[in-house]
Design a protein around this motif. Structure first.
Motif, PDB file in Angstrom:
ATOM      1  N   LEU A  20       0.828  -1.194   0.000  1.00 41.24           N
ATOM      2  CA  LEU A  20       0.000   0.000   0.000  1.00 41.24           C
ATOM      3  C   LEU A  20       0.866   1.250   0.000  1.00 41.24           C
ATOM      4  CD1 LEU A  20      -2.887   1.095   0.115  1.00 41.24           C
ATOM      5  CD2 LEU A  20      -2.776   0.912   2.615  1.00 41.24           C
ATOM      6  N   ARG A  21       1.939   1.219   0.763  1.00 43.63           N
ATOM      7  CA  ARG A  21       2.870   2.351   0.802  1.00 43.63           C
ATOM      8  C   ARG A  21       3.431   2.634  -0.587  1.00 43.63           C
ATOM      9  NH1 ARG A  21       8.244   1.228   4.005  1.00 43.63           N
ATOM     10  NH2 ARG A  21       6.886   1.316   5.834  1.00 43.63           N
ATOM     11  N   GLN A  22       3.848   1.575  -1.283  1.00 39.36           N
ATOM     12  CA  GLN A  22       4.417   1.775  -2.618  1.00 39.36           C
ATOM     13  C   GLN A  22       3.374   2.316  -3.577  1.00 39.36           C
ATOM     14  OE1 GLN A  22       7.784   1.413  -3.393  1.00 39.36           O
ATOM     15  NE2 GLN A  22       7.031   2.587  -5.157  1.00 39.36           N
ATOM     16  N   MET A  23       2.108   1.869  -3.428  1.00 34.30           N
ATOM     17  CA  MET A  23       1.053   2.393  -4.282  1.00 34.30           C
ATOM     18  C   MET A  23       0.876   3.888  -4.048  1.00 34.30           C
ATOM     19  SD  MET A  23      -3.013   1.466  -4.426  1.00 34.30           S
ATOM     20  CE  MET A  23      -3.345   2.432  -2.952  1.00 34.30           C
ATOM     21  N   HIS A  24       0.882   4.307  -2.767  1.00 31.34           N
ATOM     22  CA  HIS A  24       0.737   5.731  -2.468  1.00 31.34           C
ATOM     23  C   HIS A  24       1.899   6.537  -3.060  1.00 31.34           C
ATOM     24  CE1 HIS A  24      -2.664   4.905  -0.088  1.00 31.34           C
ATOM     25  NE2 HIS A  24      -2.078   4.585   1.036  1.00 31.34           N
ATOM     26  N   ILE A  25       3.100   6.021  -2.947  1.00 37.51           N
ATOM     27  CA  ILE A  25       4.270   6.718  -3.482  1.00 37.51           C
ATOM     28  C   ILE A  25       4.161   6.827  -5.009  1.00 37.51           C
ATOM     29  CG2 ILE A  25       6.766   6.526  -3.850  1.00 37.51           C
ATOM     30  CD1 ILE A  25       6.900   5.311  -0.996  1.00 37.51           C
ATOM     31  N   ASP A  26       3.797   5.733  -5.652  1.00 38.49           N
ATOM     32  CA  ASP A  26       3.627   5.761  -7.109  1.00 38.49           C
ATOM     33  C   ASP A  26       2.538   6.764  -7.506  1.00 38.49           C
ATOM     34  OD1 ASP A  26       5.540   3.786  -7.323  1.00 38.49           O
ATOM     35  OD2 ASP A  26       4.099   2.150  -7.579  1.00 38.49           O
ATOM     36  N   ASN A  27       1.462   6.793  -6.736  1.00 38.76           N
ATOM     37  CA  ASN A  27       0.375   7.722  -7.038  1.00 38.76           C
ATOM     38  C   ASN A  27       0.809   9.175  -6.885  1.00 38.76           C
ATOM     39  OD1 ASN A  27      -1.469   5.749  -7.694  1.00 38.76           O
ATOM     40  ND2 ASN A  27      -2.424   5.684  -5.678  1.00 38.76           N
ATOM     41  N   LEU A  28       1.633   9.458  -5.893  1.00 40.51           N
ATOM     42  CA  LEU A  28       2.115  10.832  -5.725  1.00 40.51           C
ATOM     43  C   LEU A  28       2.970  11.259  -6.913  1.00 40.51           C
ATOM     44  CD1 LEU A  28       2.944  11.079  -1.915  1.00 40.51           C
ATOM     45  CD2 LEU A  28       1.212  12.370  -3.167  1.00 40.51           C
ATOM     46  N   TYR A  29       3.840  10.378  -7.371  1.00 43.52           N
ATOM     47  CA  TYR A  29       4.629  10.708  -8.564  1.00 43.52           C
ATOM     48  C   TYR A  29       3.710  10.964  -9.763  1.00 43.52           C
ATOM     49  CZ  TYR A  29       9.250   9.674  -6.594  1.00 43.52           C
ATOM     50  OH  TYR A  29      10.409   9.722  -5.862  1.00 43.52           O
ATOM     51  N   ALA A  30       2.676  10.132  -9.903  1.00 42.44           N
ATOM     52  CA  ALA A  30       1.738  10.313 -11.017  1.00 42.44           C
ATOM     53  C   ALA A  30       1.001  11.646 -10.895  1.00 42.44           C
ATOM     54  CB  ALA A  30       0.738   9.153 -11.044  1.00 42.44           C
ATOM     55  N   LEU A  31       0.618  12.014  -9.675  1.00 40.24           N
ATOM     56  CA  LEU A  31      -0.082  13.278  -9.470  1.00 40.24           C
ATOM     57  C   LEU A  31       0.810  14.471  -9.764  1.00 40.24           C
ATOM     58  CD1 LEU A  31      -2.199  12.648  -6.255  1.00 40.24           C
ATOM     59  CD2 LEU A  31      -3.024  12.978  -8.579  1.00 40.24           C
ATOM     60  N   ILE A  32       2.065  14.390  -9.360  1.00 42.07           N
ATOM     61  CA  ILE A  32       3.004  15.475  -9.631  1.00 42.07           C
ATOM     62  C   ILE A  32       3.150  15.682 -11.139  1.00 42.07           C
ATOM     63  CG2 ILE A  32       5.441  16.147  -9.478  1.00 42.07           C
ATOM     64  CD1 ILE A  32       5.422  14.660  -6.701  1.00 42.07           C
ATOM     65  N   ASP A  33       3.302  14.583 -11.878  1.00 40.47           N
ATOM     66  CA  ASP A  33       3.435  14.688 -13.329  1.00 40.47           C
ATOM     67  C   ASP A  33       2.153  15.236 -13.951  1.00 40.47           C
ATOM     68  OD1 ASP A  33       5.984  13.681 -13.118  1.00 40.47           O
ATOM     69  OD2 ASP A  33       5.418  11.620 -13.654  1.00 40.47           O
ATOM     70  N   PHE A  34       0.999  14.764 -13.461  1.00 41.11           N
ATOM     71  CA  PHE A  34      -0.283  15.258 -13.973  1.00 41.11           C
ATOM     72  C   PHE A  34      -0.434  16.746 -13.689  1.00 41.11           C
ATOM     73  CE2 PHE A  34      -4.826  16.150 -13.616  1.00 41.11           C
ATOM     74  CZ  PHE A  34      -5.338  15.553 -14.753  1.00 41.11           C
ATOM     75  N   ALA A  35      -0.045  17.168 -12.481  1.00 37.86           N
ATOM     76  CA  ALA A  35      -0.127  18.587 -12.123  1.00 37.86           C
ATOM     77  C   ALA A  35       0.748  19.430 -13.044  1.00 37.86           C
ATOM     78  CB  ALA A  35       0.280  18.784 -10.663  1.00 37.86           C
ATOM     79  N   PHE A  36       1.948  18.953 -13.302  1.00 36.35           N
ATOM     80  CA  PHE A  36       2.864  19.687 -14.182  1.00 36.35           C
ATOM     81  C   PHE A  36       2.288  19.813 -15.591  1.00 36.35           C
ATOM     82  CE2 PHE A  36       6.323  19.360 -17.342  1.00 36.35           C
ATOM     83  CZ  PHE A  36       6.937  20.588 -17.113  1.00 36.35           C
ATOM     84  N   GLU A  37       1.718  18.736 -16.090  1.00 40.33           N
ATOM     85  CA  GLU A  37       1.178  18.734 -17.457  1.00 40.33           C
ATOM     86  C   GLU A  37      -0.064  19.602 -17.604  1.00 40.33           C
ATOM     87  OE1 GLU A  37       0.529  14.608 -17.997  1.00 40.33           O
ATOM     88  OE2 GLU A  37       2.676  14.116 -18.142  1.00 40.33           O
ATOM     89  N   ASN A  38      -0.760  19.861 -16.472  1.00 35.61           N
ATOM     90  CA  ASN A  38      -2.032  20.574 -16.551  1.00 35.61           C
ATOM     91  C   ASN A  38      -2.028  21.900 -15.790  1.00 35.61           C
ATOM     92  OD1 ASN A  38      -4.093  18.622 -17.956  1.00 35.61           O
ATOM     93  ND2 ASN A  38      -2.841  17.332 -16.614  1.00 35.61           N
TER      94      ASN A  38
END
Length: 299
Positions: A76-94
């Protein structure tokens, strides 16, 4: 200064909340996301969302991912970490400037060991966000509802812990999503904390609570232990309309006026339906404008 609200305030589609924000003259939204909703980001019609935001003159101020990042459950921890990286990239793109989250805690480890985890797991996330000019804001709730006995389940809920957190991760894109409602019942001077950590505050959560002092004296700050009916049943606090609770918002807003605060104010509350949320948003905006003694202070 921009005024908005956290989208988890009522159930409904994001576009409905964009339209409501426009209707009530709110200029921004903090978009609340869950692990399951993040999996849908790659399928989200960002062009439609951008068009609706532009037409309604509303911006997304932050993507909110309020999870236990350091949980002892490693998958679960790794999923949260992966999700944060995905959110950061999504935020940058948008063009979204900020991610809001918790730190959490591995309850099988000591506080010191959790700060070692912060170094190894969270600092690389902040570094990645810094490269993309995205802010990471940590909300200061102790999350006692995550612990069966009502004990703190994060390492980021007090000035002592903030100092350690910022000494470990001194990056200027790393700060606080400051919420006085999580400080008042801990007997932390939230107005002093606001001043002392002002430069680290990226957003202020405006959430009212009424602290029932007689019950607090009975149960203590960790809340009911024997007759708790649900995780949030601590027995000594309850939500209240803004200005009718225990927090001295007038002093907080006066401090912000003196400091020429120009960041975000985000209302956080929970309603049963859209109609109830609308009434809360109308009341809250009126109260804030009255505290600032002007109607053009909020854009």
């Amino acid at each position: 200064m921009e005024l908005g609200f956290l989208t988890s305030c009522f159930d409904g589609a994001l576009l409905d909340k964009v339209h409501l924000a426009n209707q009530l003259n709110y200029s921004q939204l903090e978009v609340s996301l869950t692990p399951s909703s993040i999996q849908c980001l790659s399928f989200f019609d960002t062009q439609l969302l951008s068009s609706e935001l532009f037409e309604n003159e509303v911006r997304i101020s932050s993507l909110a991912y309020y999870q236990n990042i350091l949980t002892e459950q490693k998958r679960l921890r790794q999923m949260h970490i992966d999700n944060l990286y995905a959110l950061i990239d999504f935020a940058f793109e948008n063009g979204i400037p900020q991610i809001s989250t918790f730190i959490g805690r591995d309850t099988s480890k000591s506080i010191a060991e959790n700060f070692t985890l912060l170094d190894s797991l969270v600092r690389p996330i902040v570094d990645h966000a810094e490269q993309l000019k995205i802010k990471i804001a940590i909300e200061n709730c102790s999350m006692p509802s995550w612990d069966k006995n009502g004990f703190p389940a994060t390492i980021s809920y007090s000035p002592e812990l903030w100092d350690e957190m910022f000494s470990r991760i001194p990056n200027q894109n790393f700060g606080l999503n400051f919420d006085p409602s999580h400080l008042i019942w801990q007997k932390i001077d939230y107005t002093k904390a606001l001043t002392d950590y002002y430069d680290r505050i990226f957003n202020i959560h405006v959430k009212e609570v009424f602290v029932e002092t007689d019950n607090l004296s009975r149960y203590g700050i960790f809340g009911k232990q024997i007759e708790r009916e649900h995780p949030y049943d601590f027995g000594w606090y309850r939500p209240a309309p803004l200005g009718l609770g225990s927090i001295d918002w007038k002093t907080i807003f006066e401090t912000l006026k003196e400091k020429n605060y120009s960041k975000d104010l985000t209302l956080e509350f929970k309603s049963e339906n859209k109609s109830e949320a609308e009434q809360t948003l109308i009341h809250s905006k009126k109260y804030i404008e009255e505290c600032f003694n002007r109607k053009d202070v909020l854009t």
